[in-house]
Structures are given as C-alpha cells and as structure tokens.
Design a protein around this motif. Structure first.
Motif, PDB file in Angstrom:
ATOM      1  N   LEU A 144     -71.857 -55.238  17.581  1.00 26.46           N
ATOM      2  CA  LEU A 144     -70.979 -54.288  17.448  1.00 26.46           C
ATOM      3  C   LEU A 144     -71.566 -53.338  18.635  1.00 26.46           C
ATOM      4  CD1 LEU A 144     -69.145 -52.694  15.394  1.00 26.46           C
ATOM      5  CD2 LEU A 144     -71.269 -52.274  14.753  1.00 26.46           C
ATOM      6  N   LEU A 145     -70.504 -53.417  19.516  1.00 26.78           N
ATOM      7  CA  LEU A 145     -70.759 -52.510  20.774  1.00 26.78           C
ATOM      8  C   LEU A 145     -69.840 -51.058  20.711  1.00 26.78           C
ATOM      9  CD1 LEU A 145     -68.145 -54.534  23.030  1.00 26.78           C
ATOM     10  CD2 LEU A 145     -71.202 -54.324  22.546  1.00 26.78           C
ATOM     11  N   ALA A 146     -69.488 -51.240  19.613  1.00 26.61           N
ATOM     12  CA  ALA A 146     -69.112 -49.193  19.689  1.00 26.61           C
ATOM     13  C   ALA A 146     -68.613 -49.235  18.259  1.00 26.61           C
ATOM     14  CB  ALA A 146     -68.414 -48.700  21.023  1.00 26.61           C
ATOM     15  N   ILE A 147     -68.315 -47.553  17.533  1.00 25.93           N
ATOM     16  CA  ILE A 147     -67.702 -47.286  16.079  1.00 25.93           C
ATOM     17  C   ILE A 147     -66.841 -46.001  16.545  1.00 25.93           C
ATOM     18  CG2 ILE A 147     -68.093 -46.445  13.900  1.00 25.93           C
ATOM     19  CD1 ILE A 147     -70.831 -48.100  13.770  1.00 25.93           C
TER      20      ILE A 147
ATOM     21  N   VAL B 153     -63.507 -47.203  12.917  1.00 26.19           N
ATOM     22  CA  VAL B 153     -62.414 -48.577  13.456  1.00 26.19           C
ATOM     23  C   VAL B 153     -63.758 -48.878  14.685  1.00 26.19           C
ATOM     24  CG1 VAL B 153     -61.742 -49.375  15.282  1.00 26.19           C
ATOM     25  CG2 VAL B 153     -60.360 -47.715  14.069  1.00 26.19           C
ATOM     26  N   LEU B 154     -64.665 -50.660  14.198  1.00 24.15           N
ATOM     27  CA  LEU B 154     -65.538 -51.787  14.649  1.00 24.15           C
ATOM     28  C   LEU B 154     -65.372 -52.112  15.607  1.00 24.15           C
ATOM     29  CD1 LEU B 154     -67.800 -53.099  11.744  1.00 24.15           C
ATOM     30  CD2 LEU B 154     -67.409 -50.283  12.547  1.00 24.15           C
ATOM     31  N   ILE B 155     -65.615 -51.716  16.590  1.00 23.08           N
ATOM     32  CA  ILE B 155     -65.060 -52.810  18.466  1.00 23.08           C
ATOM     33  C   ILE B 155     -66.454 -53.339  18.417  1.00 23.08           C
ATOM     34  CG2 ILE B 155     -64.738 -52.910  20.327  1.00 23.08           C
ATOM     35  CD1 ILE B 155     -64.111 -49.537  19.994  1.00 23.08           C
ATOM     36  N   ALA B 156     -66.326 -54.925  18.278  1.00 21.00           N
ATOM     37  CA  ALA B 156     -67.226 -56.085  18.202  1.00 21.00           C
ATOM     38  C   ALA B 156     -66.767 -56.715  19.474  1.00 21.00           C
ATOM     39  CB  ALA B 156     -67.263 -56.435  16.794  1.00 21.00           C
ATOM     40  N   MET B 157     -67.914 -57.642  19.677  1.00 17.54           N
ATOM     41  CA  MET B 157     -67.989 -58.546  21.004  1.00 17.54           C
ATOM     42  C   MET B 157     -68.798 -59.922  20.648  1.00 17.54           C
ATOM     43  SD  MET B 157     -69.391 -58.831  24.724  1.00 17.54           S
ATOM     44  CE  MET B 157     -70.868 -58.798  24.109  1.00 17.54           C
TER      45      MET B 157
ATOM     46  N   GLY C  91     -62.036 -38.983  15.754  1.00 15.81           N
ATOM     47  CA  GLY C  91     -62.270 -39.659  17.164  1.00 15.81           C
ATOM     48  C   GLY C  91     -63.182 -39.550  17.637  1.00 15.81           C
ATOM     49  N   GLU C  92     -64.640 -39.537  17.162  1.00 18.46           N
ATOM     50  CA  GLU C  92     -66.128 -39.295  17.771  1.00 18.46           C
ATOM     51  C   GLU C  92     -65.882 -40.805  18.160  1.00 18.46           C
ATOM     52  OE1 GLU C  92     -70.621 -38.849  16.400  1.00 18.46           O
ATOM     53  OE2 GLU C  92     -69.302 -37.928  15.180  1.00 18.46           O
ATOM     54  N   LEU C  93     -66.656 -40.727  19.533  1.00 18.15           N
ATOM     55  CA  LEU C  93     -66.678 -42.035  19.826  1.00 18.15           C
ATOM     56  C   LEU C  93     -68.932 -42.902  19.507  1.00 18.15           C
ATOM     57  CD1 LEU C  93     -66.386 -45.794  20.174  1.00 18.15           C
ATOM     58  CD2 LEU C  93     -66.373 -44.552  23.075  1.00 18.15           C
ATOM     59  N   ILE C  94     -69.293 -43.352  19.196  1.00 19.16           N
ATOM     60  CA  ILE C  94     -70.703 -43.618  18.938  1.00 19.16           C
ATOM     61  C   ILE C  94     -70.742 -45.525  19.688  1.00 19.16           C
ATOM     62  CG2 ILE C  94     -72.420 -44.189  17.452  1.00 19.16           C
ATOM     63  CD1 ILE C  94     -71.160 -42.892  15.380  1.00 19.16           C
ATOM     64  N   GLY C  95     -71.399 -45.539  20.899  1.00 15.93           N
ATOM     65  CA  GLY C  95     -71.553 -46.069  21.777  1.00 15.93           C
ATOM     66  C   GLY C  95     -72.994 -46.756  21.245  1.00 15.93           C
TER      67      GLY C  95
ATOM     68  N   GLU D 114     -79.588 -47.557  12.345  1.00 12.26           N
ATOM     69  CA  GLU D 114     -79.744 -45.990  11.287  1.00 12.26           C
ATOM     70  C   GLU D 114     -78.102 -45.356  11.346  1.00 12.26           C
ATOM     71  OE1 GLU D 114     -81.449 -46.081  13.548  1.00 12.26           O
ATOM     72  OE2 GLU D 114     -83.423 -46.646  12.729  1.00 12.26           O
ATOM     73  N   THR D 115     -77.010 -46.172  11.847  1.00 11.28           N
ATOM     74  CA  THR D 115     -76.002 -45.834  12.440  1.00 11.28           C
ATOM     75  C   THR D 115     -75.255 -46.277  10.979  1.00 11.28           C
ATOM     76  OG1 THR D 115     -75.725 -45.609  14.471  1.00 11.28           O
ATOM     77  CG2 THR D 115     -73.800 -45.554  12.919  1.00 11.28           C
TER      78      THR D 115
END
Length: 354
Positions: free
Chosen positions: A298-301, A323-327, A306-310, A315-316
């Motif tokens: 999981l790279l980011a949420i 929206v989960l951004i995964a690789m 609109g907040e991006l959590i990289g 604990e997130t």
C-alpha cells in the motif's frame, strides 16, 4: 446533430424512399386514368399501367384513342424517369458502401447505447490515439468522438467505437452516454474546444470525472476553474518528465515501467473502499494486515476530502470513501481486490505484449 456518416446514410435512404414514392404515385395516376377516363376495370387498368411502366413491349389490351395514347407516352416517360432515379441512387449506394455503413452505424449505435461506466475520448489526434491505446490495454470500455472523417476512419480500422460529430455539443455527448460515463477526456487540439467540452460534460453529468488537455498555462488555469478534475499540458508535463529523466533516470525508469505496463512484474492500481462491502472500513492498516494477506504494498491513501496520505503507517485507519493506491504483481493485486470485497475499482492491468 447526426454524424456525417449518418447524414450520408440517411440522405441515400430518403432519396431511395422518394424514388419509390414517386414510382408508386405514377402507378396510382396511371391506374386511375385507365379506370375512370378510359372506363376500364380495375384489373385491366392496373395491368396496363404495369406493362407500360415496365416497357415490356406488350400491346394495348384495349384500343386507345389519341388522348389515351398521349397519356400513355407521358406515363412511360414518368416511369422511366422514376425507375432511372431509383436505379441511380441504388447503384451509388452500393458503390459507395452506404448499406455497409448503415449496418455499421446501427451496430455502433447499439454498442453506444449498451455502454455503461465507460470513458469518452474527445478528439482522435496523436494524443487521443495514445489514450485509446492505453484504454484498450487496460481493457476498459470507451467511445471516441471526432468530427474529422479521416480520424474516424482510422479509429474504425482499429475497431474502436467511434462517433463522428462535434464533441462540444450537448446532443453529441448525450449520444455517447454522458449520463452513464465515469470519465471524459477532452483531447481536442483547441483549448477553447476542450473548455466547451468540460463545461458541457460537467453540466450534463456533475459526477463525471473530466480530464482535459491544455496547450498554455492560461488555458490550464481556465480549465481548472471550469471544473476539470485534472488538466494535463503536454509541454509542461513533457518538460518536467525530461528533467526528471535527466536528474533521476532510475526512478523515472521504474515509475514509467509501472505506469505504462512495460514492467511485466509490478503494476499499480487504485481501489475505492465502499463501507457497505469492504470489511476493513474502520480498522487500521495494522489490523487489516493487507500486506501479509495479499503481498501487495500500500503506497498511499487518498481521503474523500482530497487529503493524500503517503506511506501509511500501521496506525492509519481506513475510512469510508478512501482510495487505496497499491503496487504489486498482477496476482497480488487480484488478491487485494478479492479481500477488499466487491468494491468499485478499475480493471486490473494485464501484462502487455512487447
């Protein structure tokens, strides 16, 4: 507004119908004449009209006076003109392939009417063609709009669903199912046309995601103010990527390989969490333990705000609308899709041919 192909097809249809109606009118006039003027029976009147129009060379079934023969001459001339017109239109339709075009138009119309959750590409120039290649590689449904006949023919040769019309018109967007589409890409050569497309699309379907092409910095800002969710300038983006390739070549090779699919080992994907179907909403990343279950990273949420959590930490927490951004590999991403439940995500990428 109908497309040019539809206009041609409808024109030849109207002309053929007009010829048939004219021929039927001539037959009707001839039958009435022989019936009421020459005082023949309906059967004899219709028969005489048919053999006269067909010019088969039969003689008169009953004697005709000078007036009757003059009318018969006029009837023959009207029949020859009507039949000649029909034959001419029919021959043109066959030579120009209007009937095949009509079949293709009906097939594509049915396909467009059946499309849902699809993408719309406005403009099939160099940018639009590359977008179409990427969409086909991703196996997502899409339709192309372009007013240029040559571009439309190229799209047809590639077996794309294409509609020839002006993409800035509301009626055109309705034709391609703007109300059922999830995204529209304005890739027309003119910034003004792209602005019109974005404004029309957002008016007809406020929920649609709009991506636009901009040639200048000023156009980029105007498109953003018009409601475009993302604006891409080939010149600005190209310059940034070239600078990054010069300064950080290995990073760019890695990112390009994942995004474009040329790296056959790793892919990137996004997943929208639906609280109604996803069992992990409300849990933390550590509690969900997605890496151990699927192998995907999981790279980011991206939050709904609109907040991006990289680089999310254990604990997130997952919240509705994330929206989960995964690789990961194709198998790992499919496993992630499965454990997240029947959620709204894009189709997983498939390895491309080199």
């Amino acid at each position: 507004m109908y497309s040019t192909l539809e206009q041609k097809y409808q024109r030849i249809q109207k002309e053929l119908k007009a010829g048939v109606i004219a021929l039927a009118g001539v037959f009707f006039i001839g039958t009435l004449w022989y019936k009421f003027v020459e005082d023949w029976s309906w059967e004899d009147a219709a028969y005489m009209t048919v053999i006269t129009l067909s010019t088969v060379g039969y003689g008169e079934i009953r004697p005709l006076g000078p007036r009757g023969r003059l009318f018969t001459i006029a009837l023959i001339l009207m029949g020859v003109i009507s039949i000649g017109y029909i034959v001419n239109r029919f021959t043109e339709a066959i030579i120009e392939g209007y009937f095949q075009q009509g079949i293709r138009i009906r097939q594509q119309r049915r396909l467009m009417e059946s499309l849902t959750q699809h993408y719309i590409i406005c403009g099939f120039s160099r940018t639009g063609r590359q977008i179409a290649i990427e969409f086909r590689a991703e196996n997502v449904p899409f339709v192309i709009i372009d007013s240029d006949l040559e571009s439309v023919q190229i799209a047809q040769q590639k077996d794309y669903i294409v509609y020839q019309a002006d993409a800035t018109l509301d009626e055109t967007l309705w034709k391609v199912g703007i109300d059922r589409a999830v995204c529209i890409v304005a890739a027309l050569p003119s910034d003004a046309e792209n602005l019109y497309v974005v404004l029309s699309a957002k008016t007809l379907n406020p929920k649609i995601r709009a991506i636009a092409r901009a040639s200048t910095e000023e156009a980029l800002q105007k498109l953003q103010r018009a409601g475009a969710d993302a604006v891409v300038s080939p010149y600005i983006t190209g310059g940034k990527r070239m600078a990054a390739a010069a300064l950080r070549p290995q990073v760019m090779d890695f990112v390009d390989g994942i995004i474009s699919g040329t790296d056959r080992e790793l892919y990137m994907e996004e997943f929208l969490l639906d609280p109604a179907t996803c069992p992990f909403v409300g849990q933390t990343l550590g509690e969900a333990n997605l890496r151990a279950k699927t192998g995907a990273l999981l790279l980011a949420i991206r939050r709904a705000s609109g907040e991006l959590i990289g680089g999310p930490t254990p604990e997130t927490a997952f919240v509705p609308g994330d929206v989960l951004i995964a690789m990961g590999t194709a198998e790992q991403l499919r496993a992630l899709n499965k454990v997240l439940g029947p959620i709204n995500s894009k189709r997983l990428r498939r390895p491309r041919k080199s």
